[in-house]
Design a protein around this motif. Structure first.
Motif, short mmCIF file in Angstrom:
data_model
loop_
_atom_site.label_atom_id
_atom_site.label_comp_id
_atom_site.label_asym_id
_atom_site.label_seq_id
_atom_site.Cartn_x
_atom_site.Cartn_y
_atom_site.Cartn_z
N GLN A 29 -7.88 0.76 10.58
CA GLN A 29 -7.45 0.47 9.20
C GLN A 29 -7.31 -1.04 9.00
OE1 GLN A 29 -6.56 2.04 6.32
NE2 GLN A 29 -4.59 1.27 5.59
N HIS A 30 -7.99 -1.58 7.99
CA HIS A 30 -7.98 -3.01 7.66
C HIS A 30 -8.63 -3.90 8.73
CE1 HIS A 30 -5.78 -2.12 4.14
NE2 HIS A 30 -4.56 -2.12 4.65
N ARG A 62 -5.75 -8.50 11.96
CA ARG A 62 -4.31 -8.57 11.73
C ARG A 62 -3.50 -8.04 12.91
NH1 ARG A 62 -2.13 -3.85 7.83
NH2 ARG A 62 -3.16 -2.09 8.82
N HIS A 103 -3.59 -9.74 2.36
CA HIS A 103 -2.81 -8.55 1.96
C HIS A 103 -1.37 -9.01 1.78
CE1 HIS A 103 -2.18 -4.05 2.38
NE2 HIS A 103 -3.31 -4.13 1.71
N ASN A 140 -8.64 3.81 -4.88
CA ASN A 140 -8.53 4.45 -3.57
C ASN A 140 -7.81 5.79 -3.64
OD1 ASN A 140 -9.89 2.45 -2.16
ND2 ASN A 140 -8.04 1.24 -1.88
N ASP A 199 -3.35 1.95 -5.91
CA ASP A 199 -4.10 1.50 -4.72
C ASP A 199 -5.54 1.22 -5.18
OD1 ASP A 199 -5.17 1.05 -2.25
OD2 ASP A 199 -4.46 2.90 -1.33
N LYS A 234 4.64 8.05 -0.64
CA LYS A 234 3.92 7.41 0.46
C LYS A 234 4.85 6.50 1.26
CE LYS A 234 -0.44 5.38 1.65
NZ LYS A 234 -1.74 4.91 1.20
O1 LIG Z 1 0.11 0.12 5.92
P1 LIG Z 1 -1.13 -0.74 5.94
O2 LIG Z 1 -2.10 -0.32 7.01
O3 LIG Z 1 -0.77 -2.19 5.99
O4 LIG Z 1 -1.89 -0.50 4.59
C1 LIG Z 1 -1.21 -0.56 3.40
C2 LIG Z 1 -2.14 -0.08 2.28
O5 LIG Z 1 -3.10 -1.08 2.05
C3 LIG Z 1 -3.96 -0.81 0.94
O6 LIG Z 1 -4.84 -1.88 0.75
C4 LIG Z 1 -4.71 0.43 1.26
O7 LIG Z 1 -5.65 0.69 0.24
C5 LIG Z 1 -3.72 1.57 1.41
O8 LIG Z 1 -4.39 2.78 1.60
C6 LIG Z 1 -2.78 1.26 2.54
O9 LIG Z 1 -1.79 2.27 2.63
#
Ligand SMILES: O=P(O)(O)OC[C@H]1O[C@@H](O)[C@H](O)[C@@H](O)[C@@H]1O
Length: 255
Positions: free
Chosen positions: A25-26, A30, A106, A130, A151, A191
């Motif tokens: 994820q991402h 990071r 972010h 999203n 999102d 969430k």
């Molecule tokens: O908790 P993370 O991995 O930092 O991501 C936070 C959010 O970041 C957003 O950019 C995503 O679209 C979400 O789906 C996600 O929940």
């Protein structure tokens, strides 16, 4: 984190935003240990202090993303309190291969009450939602306001986006370069409760707005370097019936 107005989360997501690709994820940037450059180049902005952080590929990362690169993040603070984030990524592949990536800051802003916040500058733009399998929608309102989970990735946004915190009478002016897209995210209650690193009530006082380049990935050939910048300036603002005080608009335009 450096400032009271940006909360503990400031991620650099590189190689991939969210789950739009094959990486974690991402992406991985990071979640890695960066090193400090002890003799960094001078920033090309007026700043009181700055630090350069560097990330290079690890052997482990080469297994999932087999490229040699250098990623440099310069974090600079101007005398009047602007936060300037400049990221540079260079292709250092010795095998002549180009690589492609997406990028996003972010940044989480600390706000008084998410229900009272407006994000301006995104009206009429298309965005990927999203929450609806990334379908392409068009922003209908003159500002983005928050009444439930949001999102989105706004596409080809103007270089200046403002986040107006009505209750605190404070506006965050976000300026960006080489980063056409904008991420807007708030998890809302359900969430937030499901996220292990997020307090159940924290969604009420945060908003993620970050400059990004997602729709059109960047391609770099060996030796080439890309640079993307996001600047955040907190300015006092007044707000009434959906209109910014004209004096404040002038003040913001002078920044
Ligand atoms: O908790 P993370 O991995 O930092 O991501 C936070 C959010 O970041 C957003 O950019 C995503 O679209 C979400 O789906 C996600 O929940």
């Amino acid at each position: 984190m450096l400032f009271q107005y940006i909360s503990t989360q400031m991620s650099i997501t590189i190689m991939q935003l969210g789950n739009h690709g094959v990486l974690e994820q991402h992406g991985f940037a990071r979640n890695r240990l960066w090193s400090v450059d002890e003799s960094p180049p001078l920033p090309d902005t007026t700043s009181d202090c700055h630090i350069d952080l560097i990330l290079k590929q690890s052997e482990e990362d080469m297994k999932t993303w087999p490229h040699s690169y250098e990623l440099r993040l310069q974090v600079a603070l101007s005398p009047r309190g602007d936060l300037i984030l400049t990221s540079r990524i260079k292709n250092k592949n010795a095998d002549g291969k180009p690589f492609q990536f997406t990028f996003a800051y972010h940044t989480y802003f600390s706000v008084s009450d998410i229900s009272e916040v407006r994000v301006e500058g995104l009206d009429t733009l298309d965005y990927h939602d999203n929450l609806q399998s990334k379908i392409r929608c068009t922003e209908q309102g003159d500002a983005v306001v928050f009444e439930s989970e949001v999102d989105r990735i706004y596409l080809s946004a103007p270089p200046k986006i403002v986040t107006i915190d009505h209750e605190k009478k404070r506006t965050f002016v976000l300026r960006k370069k080489e980063l056409p897209d904008v991420v807007v995210w708030n998890p809302w209650d359900r969430k937030a409760k499901a996220m292990p690193d997020f307090g159940a009530e924290e969604y009420k006082c945060m908003l993620c707005v970050g400059a990004a380049r997602i729709e059109k990935p960047i391609t770099l050939r060996p030796g080439e370097e890309w640079q993307g910048r996001q600047e955040i300036s907190p300015v006092p603002s007044s707000y009434s019936s959906g209109l910014l005080d004209p004096e404040m608009i002038q003040q913001m335009q002078r920044i």
